[in-house]
Design a protein around this motif. Structure first.
Motif, PDB file in Angstrom:
ATOM      1  N   ALA A  45       0.833  -1.203   0.000  1.00  0.00           N
ATOM      2  CA  ALA A  45       0.000   0.000   0.000  1.00  0.00           C
ATOM      3  C   ALA A  45       0.867   1.253   0.000  1.00  0.00           C
ATOM      4  O   ALA A  45       0.565   2.241  -0.673  1.00  0.00           O
ATOM      5  CB  ALA A  45      -0.919   0.003   1.214  1.00  0.00           C
ATOM      6  N   ALA A  46       1.981   1.242   0.744  1.00  0.00           N
ATOM      7  CA  ALA A  46       2.886   2.384   0.764  1.00  0.00           C
ATOM      8  C   ALA A  46       3.506   2.614  -0.606  1.00  0.00           C
ATOM      9  O   ALA A  46       3.606   3.753  -1.079  1.00  0.00           O
ATOM     10  CB  ALA A  46       3.982   2.166   1.811  1.00  0.00           C
ATOM     11  N   LEU A  47       3.933   1.552  -1.261  1.00  0.00           N
ATOM     12  CA  LEU A  47       4.527   1.692  -2.588  1.00  0.00           C
ATOM     13  C   LEU A  47       3.494   2.164  -3.601  1.00  0.00           C
ATOM     14  O   LEU A  47       3.809   2.976  -4.487  1.00  0.00           O
ATOM     15  CB  LEU A  47       5.131   0.350  -3.028  1.00  0.00           C
ATOM     16  CG  LEU A  47       6.312  -0.152  -2.179  1.00  0.00           C
ATOM     17  CD1 LEU A  47       6.756  -1.526  -2.661  1.00  0.00           C
ATOM     18  CD2 LEU A  47       7.465   0.832  -2.222  1.00  0.00           C
ATOM     19  N   ALA A  48       2.254   1.680  -3.479  1.00  0.00           N
ATOM     20  CA  ALA A  48       1.210   2.102  -4.408  1.00  0.00           C
ATOM     21  C   ALA A  48       0.892   3.578  -4.248  1.00  0.00           C
ATOM     22  O   ALA A  48       0.487   4.236  -5.220  1.00  0.00           O
ATOM     23  CB  ALA A  48      -0.047   1.264  -4.190  1.00  0.00           C
ATOM     24  N   ASN A  59       1.153   5.837   9.131  1.00  0.00           N
ATOM     25  CA  ASN A  59       0.729   6.876  10.083  1.00  0.00           C
ATOM     26  C   ASN A  59      -0.118   7.973   9.445  1.00  0.00           C
ATOM     27  O   ASN A  59      -1.062   8.466  10.074  1.00  0.00           O
ATOM     28  CB  ASN A  59       1.958   7.514  10.735  1.00  0.00           C
ATOM     29  CG  ASN A  59       2.618   6.590  11.727  1.00  0.00           C
ATOM     30  OD1 ASN A  59       2.004   5.657  12.231  1.00  0.00           O
ATOM     31  ND2 ASN A  59       3.880   6.829  12.006  1.00  0.00           N
ATOM     32  N   PHE A  60       0.221   8.361   8.221  1.00  0.00           N
ATOM     33  CA  PHE A  60      -0.419   9.536   7.626  1.00  0.00           C
ATOM     34  C   PHE A  60      -1.304   9.205   6.432  1.00  0.00           C
ATOM     35  O   PHE A  60      -1.803  10.110   5.775  1.00  0.00           O
ATOM     36  CB  PHE A  60       0.643  10.550   7.208  1.00  0.00           C
ATOM     37  CG  PHE A  60       1.439  11.074   8.364  1.00  0.00           C
ATOM     38  CD1 PHE A  60       0.909  12.020   9.219  1.00  0.00           C
ATOM     39  CD2 PHE A  60       2.711  10.603   8.607  1.00  0.00           C
ATOM     40  CE1 PHE A  60       1.632  12.491  10.288  1.00  0.00           C
ATOM     41  CE2 PHE A  60       3.448  11.075   9.686  1.00  0.00           C
ATOM     42  CZ  PHE A  60       2.906  12.018  10.533  1.00  0.00           C
ATOM     43  N   ASP A  61      -1.506   7.927   6.151  1.00  0.00           N
ATOM     44  CA  ASP A  61      -2.375   7.546   5.055  1.00  0.00           C
ATOM     45  C   ASP A  61      -3.286   6.404   5.469  1.00  0.00           C
ATOM     46  O   ASP A  61      -4.495   6.572   5.612  1.00  0.00           O
ATOM     47  CB  ASP A  61      -1.526   7.161   3.834  1.00  0.00           C
ATOM     48  CG  ASP A  61      -2.373   6.940   2.588  1.00  0.00           C
ATOM     49  OD1 ASP A  61      -3.605   7.039   2.686  1.00  0.00           O
ATOM     50  OD2 ASP A  61      -1.808   6.656   1.520  1.00  0.00           O
ATOM     51  N   ALA A 190     -14.411  10.336   1.401  1.00  0.00           N
ATOM     52  CA  ALA A 190     -13.819   9.643   2.552  1.00  0.00           C
ATOM     53  C   ALA A 190     -12.892  10.601   3.279  1.00  0.00           C
ATOM     54  O   ALA A 190     -12.066  11.274   2.651  1.00  0.00           O
ATOM     55  CB  ALA A 190     -13.051   8.407   2.105  1.00  0.00           C
ATOM     56  N   TYR A 191     -13.018  10.670   4.598  1.00  0.00           N
ATOM     57  CA  TYR A 191     -12.212  11.591   5.391  1.00  0.00           C
ATOM     58  C   TYR A 191     -10.747  11.191   5.331  1.00  0.00           C
ATOM     59  O   TYR A 191     -10.394  10.011   5.483  1.00  0.00           O
ATOM     60  CB  TYR A 191     -12.690  11.591   6.845  1.00  0.00           C
ATOM     61  CG  TYR A 191     -12.095  12.691   7.685  1.00  0.00           C
ATOM     62  CD1 TYR A 191     -12.545  13.993   7.561  1.00  0.00           C
ATOM     63  CD2 TYR A 191     -11.077  12.426   8.576  1.00  0.00           C
ATOM     64  CE1 TYR A 191     -12.006  15.010   8.321  1.00  0.00           C
ATOM     65  CE2 TYR A 191     -10.539  13.432   9.347  1.00  0.00           C
ATOM     66  CZ  TYR A 191     -11.007  14.734   9.216  1.00  0.00           C
ATOM     67  OH  TYR A 191     -10.452  15.744   9.973  1.00  0.00           O
ATOM     68  N   LEU A 192      -9.854  12.157   5.101  1.00  0.00           N
ATOM     69  CA  LEU A 192      -8.407  11.995   5.006  1.00  0.00           C
ATOM     70  C   LEU A 192      -7.981  11.131   3.823  1.00  0.00           C
ATOM     71  O   LEU A 192      -6.844  10.664   3.770  1.00  0.00           O
ATOM     72  CB  LEU A 192      -7.822  11.419   6.309  1.00  0.00           C
ATOM     73  CG  LEU A 192      -7.659  12.421   7.450  1.00  0.00           C
ATOM     74  CD1 LEU A 192      -7.337  11.735   8.761  1.00  0.00           C
ATOM     75  CD2 LEU A 192      -6.568  13.438   7.125  1.00  0.00           C
ATOM     76  N   GLU A 193      -8.865  10.907   2.874  1.00  0.00           N
ATOM     77  CA  GLU A 193      -8.485  10.219   1.643  1.00  0.00           C
ATOM     78  C   GLU A 193      -7.643  11.177   0.799  1.00  0.00           C
ATOM     79  O   GLU A 193      -7.888  12.383   0.762  1.00  0.00           O
ATOM     80  CB  GLU A 193      -9.721   9.792   0.865  1.00  0.00           C
ATOM     81  CG  GLU A 193      -9.429   8.987  -0.388  1.00  0.00           C
ATOM     82  CD  GLU A 193      -8.926   7.595  -0.088  1.00  0.00           C
ATOM     83  OE1 GLU A 193      -8.302   7.002  -0.970  1.00  0.00           O
ATOM     84  OE2 GLU A 193      -9.163   7.104   1.040  1.00  0.00           O
TER      85      GLU A 193
END
Length: 242
Positions: A45-48, A59-61, A190-193
Protein backbone atom coordinates in the motif's frame (compact mmCIF):
# COMPACT_ATOMS: atom_id res chain seq x y z
CA UNK A 1 -20.42 7.93 41.64
CA UNK A 2 -19.14 6.52 44.90
CA UNK A 3 -15.60 5.30 45.43
CA UNK A 4 -16.78 1.69 45.68
CA UNK A 5 -18.71 1.98 42.41
CA UNK A 6 -15.66 3.42 40.66
CA UNK A 7 -13.54 0.55 41.94
CA UNK A 8 -15.99 -2.04 40.60
CA UNK A 9 -16.21 -0.21 37.29
CA UNK A 10 -12.43 -0.30 37.04
CA UNK A 11 -12.34 -4.04 37.81
CA UNK A 12 -14.92 -4.84 35.16
CA UNK A 13 -13.14 -2.69 32.57
CA UNK A 14 -9.78 -4.26 33.44
CA UNK A 15 -11.17 -7.79 33.04
CA UNK A 16 -12.77 -6.96 29.68
CA UNK A 17 -9.62 -5.25 28.44
CA UNK A 18 -7.44 -8.14 29.62
CA UNK A 19 -9.67 -10.70 27.92
CA UNK A 20 -9.67 -8.77 24.66
CA UNK A 21 -5.90 -8.30 24.80
CA UNK A 22 -5.36 -12.02 25.44
CA UNK A 23 -7.57 -12.99 22.50
CA UNK A 24 -5.72 -10.56 20.25
CA UNK A 25 -2.34 -11.97 21.30
CA UNK A 26 -3.48 -15.50 20.51
CA UNK A 27 -4.14 -14.42 16.92
CA UNK A 28 -0.60 -13.11 16.41
CA UNK A 29 1.65 -15.14 14.08
CA UNK A 30 4.35 -17.20 15.84
CA UNK A 31 7.66 -15.49 16.55
CA UNK A 32 10.02 -15.97 13.62
CA UNK A 33 7.25 -17.03 11.28
CA UNK A 34 7.59 -15.98 7.61
CA UNK A 35 3.91 -14.98 7.68
CA UNK A 36 3.55 -11.23 8.32
CA UNK A 37 -0.04 -10.26 7.49
CA UNK A 38 0.33 -6.59 8.41
CA UNK A 39 3.58 -6.04 6.52
CA UNK A 40 2.22 -7.86 3.47
CA UNK A 41 -0.57 -5.28 3.32
CA UNK A 42 1.18 -2.14 4.56
CA UNK A 43 4.27 -2.22 2.36
CA UNK A 44 2.47 -2.73 -0.99
CA UNK A 45 0.00 0.00 0.00
CA UNK A 46 2.89 2.38 0.76
CA UNK A 47 4.53 1.69 -2.59
CA UNK A 48 1.21 2.10 -4.41
CA UNK A 49 0.83 5.53 -2.80
CA UNK A 50 4.40 6.51 -3.75
CA UNK A 51 5.47 6.73 -0.10
CA UNK A 52 8.97 5.31 0.29
CA UNK A 53 8.80 5.30 4.10
CA UNK A 54 6.22 2.63 4.92
CA UNK A 55 5.89 3.91 8.51
CA UNK A 56 4.89 7.36 7.25
CA UNK A 57 2.40 5.74 4.88
CA UNK A 58 0.82 3.85 7.76
CA UNK A 59 0.73 6.88 10.08
CA UNK A 60 -0.42 9.54 7.63
CA UNK A 61 -2.37 7.55 5.05
CA UNK A 62 -3.53 4.06 6.00
CA UNK A 63 -4.35 5.02 9.59
CA UNK A 64 -4.29 8.81 9.33
CA UNK A 65 -7.50 9.12 11.36
CA UNK A 66 -5.77 7.47 14.34
CA UNK A 67 -2.83 9.85 13.93
CA UNK A 68 -5.27 12.76 14.05
CA UNK A 69 -6.38 11.53 17.47
CA UNK A 70 -2.78 11.20 18.64
CA UNK A 71 -2.05 14.74 17.50
CA UNK A 72 -4.98 16.11 19.48
CA UNK A 73 -3.82 14.20 22.57
CA UNK A 74 -0.67 16.33 22.50
CA UNK A 75 -2.72 19.43 21.72
CA UNK A 76 -4.95 18.75 24.73
CA UNK A 77 -1.93 18.10 26.97
CA UNK A 78 -0.37 21.41 25.94
CA UNK A 79 -3.66 23.22 26.50
CA UNK A 80 -3.95 21.67 29.96
CA UNK A 81 -0.39 22.67 30.85
CA UNK A 82 -1.04 26.26 29.75
CA UNK A 83 -4.19 26.46 31.87
CA UNK A 84 -2.60 24.90 34.95
CA UNK A 85 0.59 26.95 34.77
CA UNK A 86 -1.01 30.32 34.04
CA UNK A 87 -0.23 33.18 36.41
CA UNK A 88 -2.76 33.54 39.22
CA UNK A 89 -3.84 36.68 41.05
CA UNK A 90 -1.47 36.14 43.97
CA UNK A 91 1.56 35.78 41.70
CA UNK A 92 3.67 38.43 40.04
CA UNK A 93 6.32 38.41 37.34
CA UNK A 94 9.87 38.89 38.54
CA UNK A 95 13.13 39.51 36.70
CA UNK A 96 15.21 36.34 36.41
CA UNK A 97 18.91 36.70 37.13
CA UNK A 98 21.31 35.73 34.35
CA UNK A 99 23.08 32.46 34.94
CA UNK A 100 26.75 31.66 34.46
CA UNK A 101 27.47 29.61 31.35
CA UNK A 102 30.77 27.84 30.73
CA UNK A 103 32.51 28.94 27.51
CA UNK A 104 32.53 25.37 26.21
CA UNK A 105 28.78 25.04 26.77
CA UNK A 106 28.17 28.41 25.11
CA UNK A 107 30.25 27.40 22.08
CA UNK A 108 28.60 23.98 21.76
CA UNK A 109 25.12 25.42 22.06
CA UNK A 110 25.78 28.20 19.57
CA UNK A 111 27.12 25.73 17.00
CA UNK A 112 24.47 23.06 17.55
CA UNK A 113 21.40 25.34 17.60
CA UNK A 114 21.25 26.03 13.84
CA UNK A 115 22.30 22.45 13.10
CA UNK A 116 19.44 21.10 15.25
CA UNK A 117 16.89 23.42 13.63
CA UNK A 118 17.98 22.48 10.10
CA UNK A 119 17.96 18.80 11.04
CA UNK A 120 14.45 19.11 12.45
CA UNK A 121 13.17 20.74 9.27
CA UNK A 122 14.88 18.04 7.21
CA UNK A 123 13.35 15.23 9.25
CA UNK A 124 9.86 16.71 8.88
CA UNK A 125 10.20 17.50 5.17
CA UNK A 126 11.61 14.06 4.28
CA UNK A 127 9.30 12.04 6.50
CA UNK A 128 7.63 10.33 3.53
CA UNK A 129 11.04 9.29 2.15
CA UNK A 130 13.27 8.38 5.09
CA UNK A 131 12.82 7.36 8.74
CA UNK A 132 11.39 10.23 10.76
CA UNK A 133 8.50 12.57 10.13
CA UNK A 134 6.39 15.17 11.86
CA UNK A 135 6.50 13.76 15.38
CA UNK A 136 10.25 13.13 15.41
CA UNK A 137 11.15 16.32 13.55
CA UNK A 138 8.93 18.40 15.83
CA UNK A 139 10.77 17.10 18.89
CA UNK A 140 14.13 17.92 17.26
CA UNK A 141 12.95 21.46 16.45
CA UNK A 142 11.70 22.10 19.99
CA UNK A 143 14.88 20.67 21.51
CA UNK A 144 17.09 22.69 19.18
CA UNK A 145 15.35 25.93 20.08
CA UNK A 146 16.03 25.36 23.77
CA UNK A 147 19.76 25.14 23.11
CA UNK A 148 19.52 28.94 23.30
CA UNK A 149 18.67 28.54 26.98
CA UNK A 150 21.66 26.29 27.61
CA UNK A 151 24.10 28.31 25.53
CA UNK A 152 23.05 31.75 26.83
CA UNK A 153 20.30 32.34 29.38
CA UNK A 154 16.56 32.70 29.81
CA UNK A 155 16.41 36.19 28.34
CA UNK A 156 17.87 35.00 25.03
CA UNK A 157 15.41 32.11 24.94
CA UNK A 158 12.53 34.53 25.41
CA UNK A 159 13.67 36.60 22.44
CA UNK A 160 13.85 33.61 20.09
CA UNK A 161 10.70 31.97 21.47
CA UNK A 162 7.59 34.05 20.68
CA UNK A 163 5.21 32.20 22.96
CA UNK A 164 2.01 33.83 21.73
CA UNK A 165 2.89 33.11 18.10
CA UNK A 166 3.73 29.51 18.92
CA UNK A 167 0.43 29.02 20.74
CA UNK A 168 -1.36 30.26 17.62
CA UNK A 169 0.84 28.08 15.38
CA UNK A 170 -0.01 25.01 17.44
CA UNK A 171 -3.74 25.62 17.00
CA UNK A 172 -3.36 26.35 13.28
CA UNK A 173 -1.32 23.19 12.70
CA UNK A 174 -3.78 20.99 14.57
CA UNK A 175 -6.65 22.54 12.62
CA UNK A 176 -4.76 22.10 9.33
CA UNK A 177 -4.58 18.34 9.85
CA UNK A 178 -8.33 18.21 10.43
CA UNK A 179 -9.04 20.45 7.42
CA UNK A 180 -6.89 18.30 5.15
CA UNK A 181 -9.15 15.43 6.14
CA UNK A 182 -12.17 17.52 5.18
CA UNK A 183 -10.57 18.12 1.78
CA UNK A 184 -10.47 14.38 1.27
CA UNK A 185 -14.07 14.09 2.38
CA UNK A 186 -15.21 16.71 -0.11
CA UNK A 187 -13.06 15.39 -2.94
CA UNK A 188 -13.53 11.64 -2.59
CA UNK A 189 -16.26 11.09 -0.02
CA UNK A 190 -13.82 9.64 2.55
CA UNK A 191 -12.21 11.59 5.39
CA UNK A 192 -8.41 11.99 5.01
CA UNK A 193 -8.48 10.22 1.64
CA UNK A 194 -5.74 11.49 -0.67
CA UNK A 195 -6.82 14.17 -3.15
CA UNK A 196 -3.37 15.22 -4.48
CA UNK A 197 -1.15 13.73 -7.22
CA UNK A 198 0.95 10.89 -5.83
CA UNK A 199 4.10 11.98 -7.68
CA UNK A 200 7.15 9.82 -8.27
CA UNK A 201 8.43 7.38 -5.65
CA UNK A 202 11.53 8.80 -3.96
CA UNK A 203 10.82 12.43 -4.85
CA UNK A 204 10.23 15.10 -2.20
CA UNK A 205 6.76 15.86 -3.62
CA UNK A 206 5.62 12.23 -3.62
CA UNK A 207 3.03 10.70 -1.34
CA UNK A 208 0.02 12.94 -2.00
CA UNK A 209 -1.26 14.35 1.28
CA UNK A 210 1.43 12.66 3.38
CA UNK A 211 4.00 15.53 3.16
CA UNK A 212 1.37 18.11 4.11
CA UNK A 213 0.13 16.03 7.04
CA UNK A 214 3.75 15.52 8.11
CA UNK A 215 4.33 19.27 8.03
CA UNK A 216 1.18 19.97 10.06
CA UNK A 217 2.19 17.44 12.70
CA UNK A 218 5.77 18.71 12.79
CA UNK A 219 4.63 22.28 13.43
CA UNK A 220 2.06 21.19 16.01
CA UNK A 221 4.50 18.98 17.93
CA UNK A 222 7.29 21.58 17.91
CA UNK A 223 4.98 24.39 18.99
CA UNK A 224 3.24 22.27 21.65
CA UNK A 225 6.50 21.16 23.25
CA UNK A 226 7.89 24.69 23.28
CA UNK A 227 4.68 26.04 24.82
CA UNK A 228 4.65 23.34 27.52
CA UNK A 229 8.32 23.89 28.39
CA UNK A 230 7.74 27.64 28.36
CA UNK A 231 5.07 27.24 30.99
CA UNK A 232 7.36 25.28 33.30
CA UNK A 233 10.41 27.48 32.71
CA UNK A 234 8.45 30.68 33.21
CA UNK A 235 6.91 29.29 36.38
CA UNK A 236 10.32 28.37 37.75
CA UNK A 237 12.23 31.54 36.81
CA UNK A 238 9.75 34.42 36.53
CA UNK A 239 6.70 33.80 38.72
CA UNK A 240 6.92 34.91 42.32
CA UNK A 241 4.26 34.53 44.99
CA UNK A 242 3.09 37.78 46.50
Amino acid sequence: MSRRARAWLYRVAAVLFGAGYAVACLELPPLGSPFHPYAERAVPAALARRTANAVASVNFDQRAFDTLGEEFVLFTAALGAVLLLRRTRDEQVGTPRPGRVLPTVRLAGTVLLPVALVTGVYVVAHGQLTPGGGFQGGVVLATGLHLAYLAADYRVLRRVRPRAALEAAEAVAAGAFALLGVAGLLGTGAYLENVLPLGTLGELTSGGLVPLLNAAVGLEVAAALVVVLAGFIDQALEIESS
